[in-house]
Design an enzyme around this catalytic site. Structure first.
Site, PDB file in Angstrom:
ATOM      1  N   ASP A  23       0.828  -1.218   0.000  1.00 35.73           N
ATOM      2  CA  ASP A  23       0.000   0.000   0.000  1.00 35.73           C
ATOM      3  C   ASP A  23       0.856   1.259   0.000  1.00 35.73           C
ATOM      4  O   ASP A  23       1.973   1.260   0.502  1.00 35.73           O
ATOM      5  CB  ASP A  23      -0.906  -0.019   1.241  1.00 35.73           C
ATOM      6  CG  ASP A  23      -2.057   0.969   1.123  1.00 35.73           C
ATOM      7  OD1 ASP A  23      -2.389   1.373  -0.011  1.00 35.73           O
ATOM      8  OD2 ASP A  23      -2.617   1.331   2.169  1.00 35.73           O
ATOM      9  N   HIS A  40       2.413   3.570  -8.909  1.00 34.68           N
ATOM     10  CA  HIS A  40       2.237   2.140  -9.193  1.00 34.68           C
ATOM     11  C   HIS A  40       3.423   1.613 -10.000  1.00 34.68           C
ATOM     12  O   HIS A  40       3.900   0.501  -9.772  1.00 34.68           O
ATOM     13  CB  HIS A  40       0.938   1.893  -9.955  1.00 34.68           C
ATOM     14  CG  HIS A  40      -0.294   2.284  -9.178  1.00 34.68           C
ATOM     15  ND1 HIS A  40      -0.476   1.920  -7.863  1.00 34.68           N
ATOM     16  CD2 HIS A  40      -1.388   2.999  -9.530  1.00 34.68           C
ATOM     17  CE1 HIS A  40      -1.649   2.409  -7.440  1.00 34.68           C
ATOM     18  NE2 HIS A  40      -2.213   3.070  -8.426  1.00 34.68           N
ATOM     19  N   LEU A 134      10.195 -21.130  -4.732  1.00 33.64           N
ATOM     20  CA  LEU A 134       9.334 -20.122  -4.094  1.00 33.64           C
ATOM     21  C   LEU A 134       8.012 -20.071  -4.850  1.00 33.64           C
ATOM     22  O   LEU A 134       8.000 -20.045  -6.080  1.00 33.64           O
ATOM     23  CB  LEU A 134      10.021 -18.745  -4.158  1.00 33.64           C
ATOM     24  CG  LEU A 134       9.143 -17.509  -3.876  1.00 33.64           C
ATOM     25  CD1 LEU A 134       8.625 -17.508  -2.446  1.00 33.64           C
ATOM     26  CD2 LEU A 134       9.927 -16.219  -4.141  1.00 33.64           C
TER      27      LEU A 134
HETATM   28  C1  IPE Z   1      -5.413  -2.613  -0.017  1.00 35.02           C
HETATM   29  O1  IPE Z   1      -5.095  -1.287  -0.194  1.00 35.02           O
HETATM   30  C2  IPE Z   1      -5.416  -3.336  -1.320  1.00 35.02           C
HETATM   31  C3  IPE Z   1      -4.129  -3.536  -1.951  1.00 35.02           C
HETATM   32  C4  IPE Z   1      -2.961  -3.158  -1.483  1.00 35.02           C
HETATM   33  C5  IPE Z   1      -4.167  -4.244  -3.181  1.00 35.02           C
HETATM   34  P1  IPE Z   1      -6.210  -0.162  -0.432  1.00 35.02           P
HETATM   35  O2  IPE Z   1      -5.474   1.113  -0.600  1.00 35.02           O
HETATM   36  O3  IPE Z   1      -7.110  -0.573  -1.520  1.00 35.02           O
HETATM   37  O4  IPE Z   1      -7.024  -0.205   0.925  1.00 35.02           O
HETATM   38  P2  IPE Z   1      -7.692   0.953   1.783  1.00 35.02           P
HETATM   39  O5  IPE Z   1      -8.623   1.692   0.877  1.00 35.02           O
HETATM   40  O6  IPE Z   1      -6.598   1.826   2.288  1.00 35.02           O
HETATM   41  O7  IPE Z   1      -8.373   0.239   2.896  1.00 35.02           O
HETATM   42  C1  IPE Z   2      -1.467   0.295  -3.362  1.00 37.64           C
HETATM   43  O1  IPE Z   2      -1.307   1.674  -3.382  1.00 37.64           O
HETATM   44  C2  IPE Z   2      -1.762  -0.302  -4.720  1.00 37.64           C
HETATM   45  C3  IPE Z   2      -3.151  -0.758  -4.871  1.00 37.64           C
HETATM   46  C4  IPE Z   2      -4.077  -0.729  -3.965  1.00 37.64           C
HETATM   47  C5  IPE Z   2      -3.507  -1.297  -6.158  1.00 37.64           C
HETATM   48  P1  IPE Z   2      -2.529   2.652  -3.382  1.00 37.64           P
HETATM   49  O2  IPE Z   2      -2.935   2.915  -4.783  1.00 37.64           O
HETATM   50  O3  IPE Z   2      -3.617   2.169  -2.505  1.00 37.64           O
HETATM   51  O4  IPE Z   2      -1.855   3.961  -2.771  1.00 37.64           O
HETATM   52  P2  IPE Z   2      -2.447   4.879  -1.650  1.00 37.64           P
HETATM   53  O5  IPE Z   2      -2.835   4.022  -0.495  1.00 37.64           O
HETATM   54  O6  IPE Z   2      -3.614   5.601  -2.228  1.00 37.64           O
HETATM   55  O7  IPE Z   2      -1.323   5.798  -1.294  1.00 37.64           O
HETATM   56 MG    MG Z   3      -4.028   2.422  -0.536  1.00 38.80          MG
END
Ligand code: IPE
Ligand code: IPE
Ligand code: MG
Length: 258
Positions: A23, A40, A134
């Site tokens: 995240d 990303h 793995l």
């Molecule tokens: C969780 O992160 C999902 C992934 C890392 C794939 P999100 O960014 O979607 O979750 P919330 O919205 O912070 O709970």
């Molecule tokens: C995690 O990063 C990737 C996915 C959930 C696909 P985020 O896109 O949730 O990034 P933040 O949490 O908004 O910073």
């Molecule tokens: Mg996120």
């Protein structure tokens, strides 16, 4: 392969399965005045690093939460960018995975993915299926609740067909219907970017997993942060609801009785 300083680790006590909620890509980019999509892209390099580090450490299972069932509700542009990154990641990493004997499995509702992504994923799964060093579980279009519902449906079908008695449903046959069938429950869950929540990741599988949350955003989570998470894990006392050692007062009582 990457260099790893493992001097802070006991290599005989590593987890068997590490799961990661990757995240913070969006915040990483926004803090630099870039679009979330740039975050990303940078996150993809962290994925490669963590896969290689896991392989190098000899940890046999890694789950990567890459895209949740809820992430489908993000703007189309971002969803499309994530899908295209996933496709490109698989294409660019496959030779490295073959070389490192890494097996890829998909965990989640793969049928919902665009066909070009699904095709790339199926190729990677097929090509790497006999690799034994793995197993990387790519959790894409994955939701913990959906996973549990699918398992319940599969068991209900077996009950309806007369193959299984309702009372014969147990943890073993329930787990065997989850997306993670055959994969041991995670020992360690790492979540980057500081959020203290599960966000509908593995709900069943995390029952006794040690949780490690770091403020580091995913694009900056590299081998040093990973080793720090593993070292923290090794300082935990896993009790699984039991009492591990006799407490001092127990010992005193035993001495008095002797
Ligand atoms: C969780 O992160 C999902 C992934 C890392 C794939 P999100 O960014 O979607 O979750 P919330 O919205 O912070 O709970
Ligand atoms: C995690 O990063 C990737 C996915 C959930 C696909 P985020 O896109 O949730 O990034 P933040 O949490 O908004 O910073
Ligand atoms: Mg996120």
């Amino acid at each position: 392969m990457i260099e790893l300083d493992t001097s802070s680790l006991d290599l005989t006590r590593l987890p068997t399965h590490v799961a990661v909620i990757m995240d913070g890509n969006g915040r990483w980019a926004q803090r630099r005045g870039m679009s979330r999509i740039e975050g990303h892209k940078r996150g993809k390099d962290s994925v490669r690093t963590i896969v290689e580090a896991t392989r190098k450490l000899g940890i046999p299972y890694l789950s990567l939460f890459a895209f949740s069932t809820e992430n489908w509700d993000r703007p189309h542009r971002e969803v499309n960018a994530l899908m295209s990154l996933l496709r490109r990641y698989l294409r660019s990493e496959i030779d490295r995975m073959m070389h490192n004997e890494v097996r890829v499995v998909a965990i989640g509702d793969v049928a919902r993915l665009p066909s070009s992504v699904r095709a790339e994923l199926e190729t990677a799964i097929e090509r790497t299926r006999d690799n034994g060093k793995l197993t990387v579980g790519l959790c894409v279009s994955f939701g913990g609740r959906e996973d549990i519902i699918h398992a319940a449906q599969a068991l209900a079908r077996r009950v309806a067909a007369g193959e299984l008695a309702p009372d014969a449903i147990d943890e073993a046959n329930f787990s065997a219907e989850l997306g993670t069938a055959g994969i041991p429950d995670p020992d360690l869950l790492i979540r980057t970017s500081g959020e203290m929540r599960i966000s509908n990741f593995y709900l069943w599988q995390l029952a006794y997993t040690e949780i490690y949350v770091t403020e580091t955003l995913w694009p900056e989570f590299r081998e040093t942060e990973y080793v720090a998470a593993l070292a923290d894990y090794q300082r935990r006392e896993r009790r699984f609801g039991r009492v591990l050692e006799a407490s001092p007062s127990d010992k005193l009582g035993a001495a008095r009785r002797a």
